[in-house]
Design a protein around this motif. Structure first.
Motif, short mmCIF file in Angstrom:
data_model
loop_
_atom_site.label_atom_id
_atom_site.label_comp_id
_atom_site.label_asym_id
_atom_site.label_seq_id
_atom_site.Cartn_x
_atom_site.Cartn_y
_atom_site.Cartn_z
N ARG A 67 26.72 18.46 40.58
CA ARG A 67 27.65 19.55 40.32
C ARG A 67 27.76 19.85 38.85
NH1 ARG A 67 32.46 17.77 44.09
NH2 ARG A 67 31.60 18.62 46.00
N CYS A 68 27.99 21.13 38.54
CA CYS A 68 28.29 21.52 37.16
C CYS A 68 29.80 21.57 37.00
CB CYS A 68 27.69 22.90 36.87
SG CYS A 68 28.21 23.52 35.27
N HIS A 69 30.31 20.81 36.05
CA HIS A 69 31.76 20.78 35.87
C HIS A 69 32.29 21.99 35.12
CE1 HIS A 69 32.38 16.19 36.65
NE2 HIS A 69 31.93 16.85 37.69
N LEU A 70 31.38 22.86 34.70
CA LEU A 70 31.83 24.05 34.00
C LEU A 70 31.91 25.25 34.93
CD1 LEU A 70 30.06 24.23 30.56
CD2 LEU A 70 32.49 24.03 31.03
N CYS A 71 30.85 25.48 35.72
CA CYS A 71 30.82 26.71 36.51
C CYS A 71 30.90 26.43 38.00
CB CYS A 71 29.57 27.52 36.19
SG CYS A 71 28.06 26.84 36.90
N GLY A 72 30.86 25.16 38.39
CA GLY A 72 30.98 24.85 39.81
C GLY A 72 29.66 24.90 40.57
N TYR A 73 28.57 25.27 39.89
CA TYR A 73 27.27 25.27 40.56
C TYR A 73 27.00 23.91 41.16
CZ TYR A 73 22.16 24.88 40.96
OH TYR A 73 20.90 24.65 41.41
N GLU A 74 26.43 23.87 42.39
CA GLU A 74 26.07 22.57 42.94
C GLU A 74 24.79 22.67 43.73
OE1 GLU A 74 29.63 21.47 45.17
OE2 GLU A 74 28.63 22.16 46.99
N ASP A 108 19.87 19.74 34.31
CA ASP A 108 20.91 20.59 33.76
C ASP A 108 21.28 21.69 34.73
OD1 ASP A 108 20.80 19.02 31.56
OD2 ASP A 108 19.62 20.42 30.35
N CYS A 109 22.48 22.23 34.54
CA CYS A 109 22.89 23.38 35.32
C CYS A 109 21.99 24.55 34.94
CB CYS A 109 24.35 23.73 35.02
SG CYS A 109 24.90 25.26 35.78
N PRO A 110 21.48 25.30 35.93
CA PRO A 110 20.63 26.44 35.59
C PRO A 110 21.39 27.54 34.87
CG PRO A 110 21.01 26.33 37.96
CD PRO A 110 21.60 25.09 37.37
N HIS A 111 22.73 27.51 34.94
CA HIS A 111 23.53 28.59 34.33
C HIS A 111 24.23 28.17 33.06
CE1 HIS A 111 22.78 30.57 38.11
NE2 HIS A 111 23.30 29.55 38.75
N CYS A 112 24.31 26.85 32.83
CA CYS A 112 25.07 26.37 31.68
C CYS A 112 24.23 25.34 30.93
CB CYS A 112 26.38 25.70 32.10
SG CYS A 112 27.38 26.69 33.21
N ALA A 113 24.54 25.18 29.64
CA ALA A 113 23.84 24.16 28.87
C ALA A 113 24.60 22.85 29.02
CB ALA A 113 23.76 24.59 27.41
ZN ZN Z 1 27.12 25.52 35.26
#
Ligand code: ZN
Ligand code: ADP
Length: 761
Positions: free
Chosen positions: A500-507, A482-487
């Motif tokens: 990649r996180c499709h919500l916050c762009g974290y990769e 999971d994204c460390p910043h988003c669920a």
């Molecule tokens: Zn995220």
């Protein structure tokens, strides 16, 4: 400034209105510059403050507008919107009046009498009168706006070509090339000439050398497209009836219902011609400009020089130029996306909302307006007709037509030369049984693909999930990444070799072993468009394949370029997400494959079926738009779901007839009105508390059902925990009462979404 009076001013900040000292008689809606402890900002005058706070008040810094610049009826609309959506005027104002649009105080009112002379004399009443006359068309103020630097803006853009720099350039040519480089390769002609202080001859030379090109704004959107001549058609019986059924002299709301290609646009064009002949203006709303280049050339051909276009892709200068043209009545027909419903047009005689069901009409950020709903309100205020057009109307509009609130006009006739495609269903459960593994391309799809390619025709494959694999999972411990910043789980992008996180762009670079248990058994689950493309390349090595999704089209213009290539027949297989569903006509497209029709049905949103139905119908309409007969293959695990059954039959009315009773039974729109309150916090409790407090205050409101507070469907985004509270009522008044009983603090953690469209986030 002499005898200043306490005046309420709303700032374009998340703050409640403040009281400043200002000259008496400033009309509500005038913009002023003020100072805050944190710096300078702009505000809007609300009116005198009869009970000013007992503190030392600061004076405003300057009055920016000589009089309210927006037409009076638009203020009424803004007031309504502010009240309805629970947001301030200062937040709505920038949507219709960019801060950079400022009046020129040197403008002469009469010989020897400039606007600034009246200001100097404190004659605000005189200025107000001048404004009223200007809005009424009794007073022309051709130089009201600073346009010196903007000559030709909104018309011609100068762009750098691919050609190398010429071996020798003059100093003025060098200035131009440098300025363009700084400007990112393209600038409006007027700005460029001013920035470099050179004459047009310098540009002309560079154009001759092939280093620059001059492009008209309208052409930008319809690149390399021949000018469509104005093709007048003779309206058929139904179209004539539709036109005759709309009284241009008064308010009415009409739902124009007909499949794509049934001739709705010809109806709009005919009405528009009549309205322009009366000397009135037209607001023409479309869900997205980039995907409707044909419409723009059709409009420009029919009404040359009268069309202005507003869309999200415009830069600030272009927007500014457009608004100035509208304020000066230079373009009586304004085509635009969502915010265009607030465009500063005077004397509106017709509002068109094409594809009224599209979600893009609703803003998903503050202020969360719905352009279609405001279009109806605006038409009421203007006393003019509004026409909502659609092949698959929203259930809200369909029901309103059913109740007689809107008039329903149908276009049933099939346009010549267009046959509906045949739609077939592949049951993926059967495929699974037969092959004992998950099937991405069914044998029937492969068969049709081969036939299509052999015939030199085009296929389009759709999957609403980008990336390579939907998520990564460890086979040993079953955990996902999971994204460390988003669920939300991370999506694997193979080309970029990133999760990649499709919500916050974290990769992040994909780990070699499981971060949870250290095992090496990682595997991706659920294919995305990137993987589909790879599979297709392996299966059809000879075919020219183009993938279009948000990953491949992030550069400005690349989606349009791809679609044009496909339209020109330079692509054999198009693969992508739902962005392929709209707009263009592909003459050689005869096969559309929907790889997994169920993806949209799983979203936790009561509109999931409606959206899926709309998407599938739209996509199916892509095939066979041209002379060639088309086939649509719809792969699904739930062939009996109403959204799928009726999409296969391409029968909107049957879908509506089945879906509406279900909505009624469960108390969802259009049988109920809803408000969604959201809040965020650093911890779940911090997010929950304000909503719990809100709920307590709302318990006394009669007729209200309160659900929650609960976690939002995606409970954490960018390290912020998210909660929500849903209000339902049989009609709108209890929701308005809720806003009155518990008004939200501007800038507080709780935000309100009235008539929310998106429950899945
Ligand atoms: Zn995220
Ligand atoms: P819609 O807006 O419903 O998708 P359009 O108005 O764009 O449909 O019509 C589709 C095509 O059919 C256009 O090329 C249009 O010019 C043509 N068309 C529409 N009405 C007629 C008509 N009465 N006679 C001939 N052609 C027509």
């Amino acid at each position: 400034m002499e005898n200043l009076v306490p005046t309420r001013i709303e700032l374009a900040r998340p703050l409640p209105p403040l009281t400043y000292l200002a000259p008496p008689g400033l009309a509500p809606g005038m913009r002023v510059a003020v100072r805050l402890r944190t710096g300078r900002t702009h505000g809007v005058v609300l009116g005198p403050d009869p009970e000013p706070p007992k503190v030392k008040l600061r004076p405003i810094d300057a009055v920016l507008d000589p009089f309210p610049l927006l037409p009076p009826r638009l203020w009424e609309l803004l007031a309504f919107a502010g009240h309805y959506y629970g947001c301030g005027l200062a937040h709505l104002l920038p949507l219709c009046l960019p801060q950079a649009v400022v009046a020129d105080w040197e403008t002469p009112l009469a010989p020897g009498r400039r606007l600034c002379d009246l200001r100097g004399a404190g004659d605000w009443a005189g200025l107000a009168q001048a404004g009223a006359d200007w809005h009424a068309g009794a007073l022309a103020l051709p130089t009201l706006f600073h346009r010196r630097g903007l000559r030709g803006a909104g018309v011609t853009e100068v762009r750098r070509t691919e050609a190398p720099n010429p071996p020798r350039v003059t100093p003025s040519q060098a200035k131009v090339l440098l300025a363009l480089e700084k400007g990112g390769g393209a600038m409006l002609e007027g700005l460029l000439l001013e920035a470099c202080a050179v004459g047009p001859a310098v540009l002309a030379r560079l154009v001759e050398h092939g280093v620059l090109e001059r492009v008209k704004r309208l052409d930008l959107l319809s690149q390399r497209r021949e000018e469509t001549a104005d093709r007048r058609v003779v309206l058929n019986e139904e179209q004539r009836k539709a036109v005759a059924g709309i009284d241009l002299e008064r308010f009415s709301a009409t739902l124009l219902y007909g499949i794509t290609g049934s001739g709705k646009t010809e109806v709009y064009l005919e009405l528009a011609g009549q309205v322009l002949a009366q000397g009135k203006r037209i607001l023409w709303l479309v869900p997205e400009i980039g995907l409707t280049p044909r419409l723009l050339s059709r409009l420009e051909a029919r009404f040359p020089g009268k069309v202005a276009v507003g869309h999200a892709g415009l830069n600030a200068t272009e927007k500014q130029a457009d608004v100035m043209r509208l304020l000066q009545d230079e373009a009586p027909l304004f085509v635009g996306v969502r915010n265009a419903v607030l465009a500063p047009l005077r004397n509106v005689g017709l509002i068109i909302v094409d594809e009224e069901q599209e979600g893009s009409y609703k803003s998903e950020e503050h202020p969360r307006i719905h352009a279609r709903d405001l279009a109806i309100k605006r038409a009421q205020l203007e006393g003019c007709p509004v026409v909502l057009g659609s092949a698959t109307p929203s259930l809200e509009s369909w029901q309103a037509a059913d109740l007689g609130k809107y008039r329903l006009l149908r276009l049933r006739e099939r346009p010549q030369g267009v046959t509906l495609p045949t739609v077939q269903v592949v049951d993926l459960r059967e495929c699974f049984k037969a092959e004992r593994k998950k099937v991405v391309f069914s044998p029937l799809l492969h068969k049709y693909m081969r036939e299509t390619l052999q015939n030199g025709q085009q296929a389009m494959l759709l999957l609403n999930r980008r990336g390579f694999e939907n998520f990564w999972m460890c086979r040993a411990c079953g955990q996902t990444f999971d994204c460390p910043h988003c669920a939300l789980s991370l999506t694997y992008h193979k080309g970029a070799f990133r999760l990649r996180c499709h919500l916050c762009g974290y990769e992040t670079v994909p780990p070699e072993v499981c971060i949870h248990c250290g095992a090496e058994h990682l595997r991706g689950v659920g294919e995305g468009t990137e993987q589909i493309e790879a599979m297709l390349r392996a299966a059809y090595p000879e075919a020219r394949i183009l993938r279009l999704d948000r990953d491949t089209t992030s550069r400005r213009g690349s989606l349009e370029a791809g679609l044009l290539a496909a339209e020109a027949g330079e692509v054999d297989i198009l693969v992508g997400t739902q962005m392929l569903a709209k707009g263009h006509t592909f003459p050689k497209l005869t096969l559309v494959g929907i790889l997994n029709a169920d993806l949209g049905l799983k979203i936790p949103d009561f509109r999931a079926a409606e959206r899926t139905f709309q998407l599938l119908t739209q996509v199916a309409g892509r095939a066979g738009r041209a002379e060639l007969a088309g086939r649509v293959l719809l792969q699904t695990y739930s062939p009996d779901h109403p959204a799928i059954v009726h999409a296969v039959a391409q029968n909107f009315e049957a879908f509506a007839a089945e879906e509406l009773p279900y909505r009624e039974a469960l108390g969802y729109p259009p049988y109920a009105a809803m408000s969604l309150y959201r809040s965020e916090g650093d911890t779940p409790v911090a997010a929950l508390e304000p909503l719990a407090a809100l709920k307590k205050r709302l318990l006394t409101v009669p007729g209200l059902r309160i659900l929650g507070p609960l976690e939002a469907p995606i409970p954490k985004v960018k390290d912020r925990y998210r909660m929500q509270l849903v209000l339902k009522a049989g009609a709108r008044p209890p929701l308005a009462e809720a806003m009155r009983v518990a008004p939200l603090v501007a800038g507080g953690v709780v935000t309100l979404d009235r008539d929310p469209l998106n429950f899945g986030v």
